[in-house]
Design an enzyme around this catalytic site. Structure first.
Site, short mmCIF file in Angstrom:
data_model
loop_
_atom_site.label_atom_id
_atom_site.label_comp_id
_atom_site.label_asym_id
_atom_site.label_seq_id
_atom_site.Cartn_x
_atom_site.Cartn_y
_atom_site.Cartn_z
N SER A 32 0.82 -1.22 0.00
CA SER A 32 0.00 0.00 0.00
C SER A 32 0.85 1.26 0.00
O SER A 32 1.77 1.40 0.79
CB SER A 32 -0.88 0.05 1.26
OG SER A 32 -1.55 -1.15 1.41
N HIS A 63 -5.90 -0.77 -7.91
CA HIS A 63 -4.66 -1.53 -8.11
C HIS A 63 -4.49 -1.75 -9.61
O HIS A 63 -5.41 -2.19 -10.28
CB HIS A 63 -4.71 -2.86 -7.36
CG HIS A 63 -4.36 -2.73 -5.92
ND1 HIS A 63 -3.60 -3.66 -5.24
CD2 HIS A 63 -4.67 -1.77 -5.03
CE1 HIS A 63 -3.46 -3.26 -3.99
NE2 HIS A 63 -4.10 -2.13 -3.84
N HIS A 85 -3.81 -11.00 -2.43
CA HIS A 85 -3.93 -11.30 -1.01
C HIS A 85 -4.82 -12.52 -0.79
O HIS A 85 -5.77 -12.75 -1.52
CB HIS A 85 -4.56 -10.12 -0.25
CG HIS A 85 -3.79 -8.84 -0.38
ND1 HIS A 85 -4.00 -7.94 -1.39
CD2 HIS A 85 -2.79 -8.32 0.39
CE1 HIS A 85 -3.18 -6.91 -1.25
NE2 HIS A 85 -2.43 -7.12 -0.18
N TYR A 87 -6.94 -12.82 1.54
CA TYR A 87 -8.30 -12.40 1.90
C TYR A 87 -9.17 -12.06 0.70
O TYR A 87 -10.39 -11.96 0.79
CB TYR A 87 -8.29 -11.22 2.90
CG TYR A 87 -7.70 -9.93 2.37
CD1 TYR A 87 -8.38 -9.12 1.47
CD2 TYR A 87 -6.43 -9.54 2.78
CE1 TYR A 87 -7.82 -7.95 0.99
CE2 TYR A 87 -5.86 -8.37 2.31
CZ TYR A 87 -6.56 -7.58 1.41
OH TYR A 87 -6.00 -6.44 0.93
N GLU A 88 -8.53 -11.89 -0.46
CA GLU A 88 -9.32 -11.65 -1.67
C GLU A 88 -9.88 -12.95 -2.22
O GLU A 88 -10.69 -12.94 -3.16
CB GLU A 88 -8.44 -11.02 -2.75
CG GLU A 88 -7.95 -9.62 -2.44
CD GLU A 88 -7.02 -9.12 -3.52
OE1 GLU A 88 -7.51 -8.60 -4.53
OE2 GLU A 88 -5.79 -9.28 -3.36
N ALA A 115 2.19 -2.90 4.31
CA ALA A 115 1.70 -2.09 5.41
C ALA A 115 1.38 -3.05 6.54
O ALA A 115 0.88 -4.15 6.30
CB ALA A 115 0.44 -1.34 4.98
N MET A 213 -1.38 -8.75 6.42
CA MET A 213 -2.19 -9.74 5.69
C MET A 213 -1.55 -10.13 4.36
O MET A 213 -2.25 -10.54 3.44
CB MET A 213 -3.59 -9.17 5.44
CG MET A 213 -4.31 -8.69 6.68
SD MET A 213 -5.83 -7.83 6.24
CE MET A 213 -6.32 -7.12 7.82
N SER A 214 -0.24 -10.01 4.26
CA SER A 214 0.41 -10.31 2.97
C SER A 214 1.79 -10.91 3.20
O SER A 214 2.10 -11.42 4.27
CB SER A 214 0.51 -9.03 2.14
OG SER A 214 1.41 -8.13 2.75
N ASN A 237 -0.19 1.80 11.50
CA ASN A 237 -1.09 2.02 12.64
C ASN A 237 -0.61 1.12 13.76
O ASN A 237 0.15 0.19 13.52
CB ASN A 237 -2.53 1.62 12.25
CG ASN A 237 -2.58 0.16 11.79
OD1 ASN A 237 -2.14 -0.17 10.69
ND2 ASN A 237 -3.09 -0.72 12.63
N HIS A 249 -9.10 1.78 8.26
CA HIS A 249 -8.35 1.59 7.01
C HIS A 249 -7.88 2.93 6.43
O HIS A 249 -6.82 3.02 5.81
CB HIS A 249 -9.18 0.82 5.99
CG HIS A 249 -8.48 0.60 4.69
ND1 HIS A 249 -7.32 -0.17 4.58
CD2 HIS A 249 -8.73 1.06 3.44
CE1 HIS A 249 -6.92 -0.16 3.33
NE2 HIS A 249 -7.73 0.57 2.61
N1 HPA Z 1 -3.45 -5.63 10.98
C1 HPA Z 1 -3.33 -6.36 9.86
N2 HPA Z 1 -2.93 -5.86 8.71
C2 HPA Z 1 -2.62 -4.56 8.66
C3 HPA Z 1 -2.72 -3.73 9.78
C4 HPA Z 1 -3.17 -4.31 11.00
O1 HPA Z 1 -3.29 -3.63 12.06
N3 HPA Z 1 -2.34 -2.48 9.39
C5 HPA Z 1 -2.01 -2.58 8.06
N4 HPA Z 1 -2.18 -3.82 7.62
#
Ligand code: HPA
Length: 277
Positions: A32, A63, A85, A87-88, A115, A213-214, A237, A249
């Protein structure tokens, strides 16, 4: 894994080789906020994922979904603009596919960025973290199935999945260029829901510093195929429950945007340094 997987990789490899004249040595998978680095590539040759045989196609709005070949910092590179990903709904194998294709066209080093949420309380949003190791909390693996012996062994060692050499180069470059850098363990979760505070406390006990998540499927495939891997996370974050506020997000995207400049600068410094080794 069916044999067809290998055949699919070779078809993609042949298509790419027919369409590019350079021999890239460095692959980049950008998370990201960093996708724009692909636009800085000179003498670009663009191949849309949808045109490459058997390539997965990105489902995320915005994307780009293409491979960018060309020169960055005088090094010949292949940049994935758009990644896949779990999750997709992609399988681990589909996520690993582009990495094995990159390997088959001669790429032997790969830089993977993402990220992530900070678990280590010494981190703050905006920090960059070298991934020194990972915990695969997705409990799936892109190498399940028939092994492709020409890529790597049935039971690949993951002790040195993240290249010590590339880590040291990165640390030295950060020191020389006054870039603040952290180092830590990345834990992968499936998403798309962010983690619960209890899951984050568990992950901290397990030794994780950042959660995302990647990255893990790509790293497993790259390491298996003998590629040198460098992983860098942008802490966008603090993970769930670390601060007394909800995750958003929008914050993730905003922070990634804020560090974009220094993150791109670092990646370019690294490419400049490793392009000739
Ligand atoms: N958790 C999972 N994936 C993320 C996060 C998070 O807090 N921040 C950015 N990608």
């Amino acid at each position: 894994m069916k044999d067809i997987f290998y055949k699919n990789i070779l078809e993609a490899k042949n298509y790419i080789n027919q369409n590019i004249s350079i021999k890239p040595k460095i692959g980049l998978i950008l998370g990201s906020g960093l996708g724009a680095l692909g636009d800085e590539v000179e003498n670009k040759i663009l191949l849309n994922y949808s045109d490459i045989p058997n390539f997965p196609v990105s489902t995320i709005k915005g994307h780009k979904g293409r491979l960018v070949f060309g020169n960055l910092e005088n090094s010949s590179v292949a940049v994935m603009q758009g990644r896949f990903h779990f999750y997709e709904g992609y399988s681990m194998k589909e996520i690993a596919f582009p990495v094995l294709v990159m390997n088959s066209i001669g790429i032997n080093k790969i830089i993977i960025t993402n990220a992530s949420g900070g678990i280590n309380t010494n981190f703050k949003p905006g920090d960059l973290m070298i991934i020194k190791d990972h915990i695969n909390f997705v409990f799936d693996n892109p190498l399940i199935g028939k092994n492709i012996d020409s890529f790597g062994p049935r039971f690949p060692d993951m002790s040195y999945a993240y290249s010590e050499t590339l880590i040291n180069i990165t640390k030295n470059l950060c020191e020389k260029n006054d870039i603040d850098i952290k180092e830590g363990v990345y834990i992968s979760m499936t998403g798309p829901a962010y983690e619960t505070p209890a899951e984050i406390r568990m992950a901290r006990i397990l030794g994780a510093d950042a959660v995302g998540m990647s990255t893990v499927p790509e790293v497993i495939a790259a390491s298996y195929a003998g590629m040198e891997v460098l992983g860098i996370s942008c802490i966008t974050n603090m993970a769930a429950g670390v601060l007394n506020k909800p995750l958003d997000h929008v914050e993730v995207v905003k922070t990634a945007e804020t560090v974009k400049y220094v993150f791109s600068k670092l990646i370019k410094l690294i490419i400049k340094e490793i392009g000739n080794i």
